[in-house]
Design an enzyme around this catalytic site. Structure first.
Site, PDB file in Angstrom:
ATOM      1  N   GLU A 296     -14.953   2.529 -14.882  1.00  0.00           N
ATOM      2  CA  GLU A 296     -15.797   1.324 -14.874  1.00  0.00           C
ATOM      3  C   GLU A 296     -14.936   0.085 -15.105  1.00  0.00           C
ATOM      4  O   GLU A 296     -13.949   0.138 -15.831  1.00  0.00           O
ATOM      5  CB  GLU A 296     -16.810   1.408 -16.026  1.00  0.00           C
ATOM      6  CG  GLU A 296     -18.248   1.650 -15.615  1.00  0.00           C
ATOM      7  CD  GLU A 296     -18.927   0.502 -14.898  1.00  0.00           C
ATOM      8  OE1 GLU A 296     -18.262  -0.268 -14.176  1.00  0.00           O
ATOM      9  OE2 GLU A 296     -20.145   0.378 -15.042  1.00  0.00           O
ATOM     10  N   ASP A 297     -15.344  -1.020 -14.517  1.00  0.00           N
ATOM     11  CA  ASP A 297     -14.658  -2.286 -14.801  1.00  0.00           C
ATOM     12  C   ASP A 297     -15.054  -2.805 -16.182  1.00  0.00           C
ATOM     13  O   ASP A 297     -14.207  -3.244 -16.952  1.00  0.00           O
ATOM     14  CB  ASP A 297     -14.979  -3.334 -13.724  1.00  0.00           C
ATOM     15  CG  ASP A 297     -16.478  -3.496 -13.464  1.00  0.00           C
ATOM     16  OD1 ASP A 297     -17.287  -2.704 -14.008  1.00  0.00           O
ATOM     17  OD2 ASP A 297     -16.855  -4.416 -12.718  1.00  0.00           O
TER      18      ASP A 297
ATOM     19  N   ASP B  52     -21.273  -3.283 -20.595  1.00  0.00           N
ATOM     20  CA  ASP B  52     -21.985  -4.394 -21.222  1.00  0.00           C
ATOM     21  C   ASP B  52     -23.114  -3.792 -22.059  1.00  0.00           C
ATOM     22  O   ASP B  52     -22.887  -3.352 -23.178  1.00  0.00           O
ATOM     23  CB  ASP B  52     -22.451  -5.286 -20.061  1.00  0.00           C
ATOM     24  CG  ASP B  52     -23.230  -6.513 -20.459  1.00  0.00           C
ATOM     25  OD1 ASP B  52     -22.690  -7.613 -20.379  1.00  0.00           O
ATOM     26  OD2 ASP B  52     -24.410  -6.374 -20.823  1.00  0.00           O
TER      27      ASP B  52
ATOM     28  N   PHE C 129     -19.524 -13.919 -20.254  1.00  0.00           N
ATOM     29  CA  PHE C 129     -19.387 -13.481 -18.871  1.00  0.00           C
ATOM     30  C   PHE C 129     -17.948 -13.685 -18.382  1.00  0.00           C
ATOM     31  O   PHE C 129     -17.355 -14.729 -18.620  1.00  0.00           O
ATOM     32  CB  PHE C 129     -20.364 -14.263 -17.983  1.00  0.00           C
ATOM     33  CG  PHE C 129     -20.450 -13.728 -16.600  1.00  0.00           C
ATOM     34  CD1 PHE C 129     -21.138 -12.554 -16.338  1.00  0.00           C
ATOM     35  CD2 PHE C 129     -19.827 -14.385 -15.549  1.00  0.00           C
ATOM     36  CE1 PHE C 129     -21.201 -12.036 -15.063  1.00  0.00           C
ATOM     37  CE2 PHE C 129     -19.894 -13.882 -14.260  1.00  0.00           C
ATOM     38  CZ  PHE C 129     -20.584 -12.700 -14.021  1.00  0.00           C
TER      39      PHE C 129
ATOM     40  N   ASP D 205     -16.977  -9.933 -10.472  1.00  0.00           N
ATOM     41  CA  ASP D 205     -17.437 -11.071  -9.670  1.00  0.00           C
ATOM     42  C   ASP D 205     -18.484 -11.934 -10.365  1.00  0.00           C
ATOM     43  O   ASP D 205     -19.146 -11.504 -11.315  1.00  0.00           O
ATOM     44  CB  ASP D 205     -18.088 -10.549  -8.385  1.00  0.00           C
ATOM     45  CG  ASP D 205     -19.456  -9.917  -8.677  1.00  0.00           C
ATOM     46  OD1 ASP D 205     -19.505  -8.960  -9.477  1.00  0.00           O
ATOM     47  OD2 ASP D 205     -20.470 -10.396  -8.125  1.00  0.00           O
TER      48      ASP D 205
ATOM     49  N   ARG E  90     -13.512 -11.819  -7.297  1.00  0.00           N
ATOM     50  CA  ARG E  90     -12.948 -10.476  -7.513  1.00  0.00           C
ATOM     51  C   ARG E  90     -11.439 -10.452  -7.279  1.00  0.00           C
ATOM     52  O   ARG E  90     -10.729  -9.616  -7.818  1.00  0.00           O
ATOM     53  CB  ARG E  90     -13.596  -9.455  -6.562  1.00  0.00           C
ATOM     54  CG  ARG E  90     -15.085  -9.252  -6.784  1.00  0.00           C
ATOM     55  CD  ARG E  90     -15.567  -8.054  -5.975  1.00  0.00           C
ATOM     56  NE  ARG E  90     -17.010  -7.970  -5.869  1.00  0.00           N
ATOM     57  CZ  ARG E  90     -17.813  -7.419  -6.779  1.00  0.00           C
ATOM     58  NH1 ARG E  90     -17.307  -6.944  -7.888  1.00  0.00           N
ATOM     59  NH2 ARG E  90     -19.118  -7.365  -6.587  1.00  0.00           N
TER      60      ARG E  90
HETATM   61  P1  IMP Z   1     -24.218  -2.482 -18.126  1.00  0.00           P
HETATM   62  O1  IMP Z   1     -24.973  -1.520 -17.269  1.00  0.00           O
HETATM   63  O2  IMP Z   1     -25.138  -3.473 -18.798  1.00  0.00           O
HETATM   64  O3  IMP Z   1     -23.277  -1.818 -19.095  1.00  0.00           O
HETATM   65  O4  IMP Z   1     -23.374  -3.400 -17.179  1.00  0.00           O
HETATM   66  C1  IMP Z   1     -22.359  -2.912 -16.456  1.00  0.00           C
HETATM   67  C2  IMP Z   1     -22.206  -3.641 -15.125  1.00  0.00           C
HETATM   68  O5  IMP Z   1     -22.660  -4.999 -15.156  1.00  0.00           O
HETATM   69  C3  IMP Z   1     -20.742  -3.717 -14.802  1.00  0.00           C
HETATM   70  O6  IMP Z   1     -20.331  -2.591 -14.066  1.00  0.00           O
HETATM   71  C4  IMP Z   1     -20.628  -4.989 -14.018  1.00  0.00           C
HETATM   72  O7  IMP Z   1     -20.880  -4.726 -12.668  1.00  0.00           O
HETATM   73  C5  IMP Z   1     -21.732  -5.870 -14.558  1.00  0.00           C
HETATM   74  N1  IMP Z   1     -21.216  -6.805 -15.586  1.00  0.00           N
HETATM   75  C6  IMP Z   1     -21.430  -6.750 -16.915  1.00  0.00           C
HETATM   76  N2  IMP Z   1     -20.836  -7.763 -17.566  1.00  0.00           N
HETATM   77  C7  IMP Z   1     -20.197  -8.473 -16.610  1.00  0.00           C
HETATM   78  C8  IMP Z   1     -19.355  -9.648 -16.654  1.00  0.00           C
HETATM   79  O8  IMP Z   1     -19.071 -10.266 -17.705  1.00  0.00           O
HETATM   80  N3  IMP Z   1     -18.860 -10.072 -15.463  1.00  0.00           N
HETATM   81  C9  IMP Z   1     -19.127  -9.446 -14.271  1.00  0.00           C
HETATM   82  N4  IMP Z   1     -19.900  -8.356 -14.199  1.00  0.00           N
HETATM   83  C10 IMP Z   1     -20.433  -7.872 -15.337  1.00  0.00           C
HETATM   84 MG    MG Z   2     -19.147  -2.106 -12.640  1.00  0.00          MG
END
Ligand code: IMP
Ligand code: MG
Length: 181
Positions: free
Chosen positions: A105-106, A109, A158, A165, A171
């Protein structure tokens, strides 16, 4: 401040936060740790698109363990916020059954995406799940998830760049940039 330390994407401004050189060092160190754990298990590195593509490309080039690379496209974000829902394009391959899976995963959150994919993999009957994320926002976690390898813990702001992105843009930035409020 030099021009390259700030970038503007659509209506928002971002400032350099994690320089490219620091990311490269950390990714190489993560690969060493991952190698140690997964050597001999012929794991599948399963990347969560779109954001992971650059991290995955750098990570695999530092990993010596024999592995396959697969991707799944999931999305839960719109603009700078989570929608609270995970949308999947495509299905997980049945061939993952019995395999050791490294989720790549990148950023984690709320943890919703990892929770969602972990449950799907468990129901497919994978042998094990290991989670590697470049970035983690510890203050944003809402779902209990197991995370094995973290590149950087960051504040709940963010960020863009290195695959991440804003509105589909940014990106390609080599460093990671954080939103200027
Ligand atoms: P989660 O499901 O809430 O853990 O969010 C994960 C996904 O939300 C990541 O794989 C990203 O695609 C996107 N995301 C969460 N935070 C950010 C951020 O700060 N910048 C860009 N994308 C984000
Ligand atoms: Mg992601």
């Amino acid at each position: 401040m030099s021009a390259s330390e700030t970038v503007r994407i659509d209506d928002l401004s971002f400032i350099q936060f994690i320089p490219a050189e620091q990311i490269a060092q950390r990714v190489a160190a993560m690969a060493l740790d991952i190698d140690k754990k997964l050597l001999g298990k012929e794991p599948v590195f399963l990347g969560i698109l779109n954001g992971c593509f650059i991290f995955m490309a750098d990570l695999v080039r530092h990993c010596n363990c024999e592995h396959e690379v697969k991707f799944i496209k999931l999305s839960s974000y719109e603009g700078t916020g989570s929608t609270g829902k995970v949308i999947s394009e495509g299905k997980l391959s049945e061939s993952l059954k019995g395999r050791h899976v490294l989720l790549v995963e990148d950023i984690i959150d709320s943890g919703l995406t990892i929770k969602w994919i972990t449950e799907k993999l468990q129901s497919l009957g994978v042998a094990s799940i290991t989670v590697a994320t470049l970035l983690l926002k510890p203050d944003a976690i809402e779902y209990p998830v197991q995370i094995d390898y973290v590149g950087f813990e960051i504040p709940n702001n963010f960020v863009v760049g290195y695959g991440l992105d804003y509105n589909g843009k940014g990106r390609n930035l080599k460093s990671i940039y954080t939103l200027v409020e």
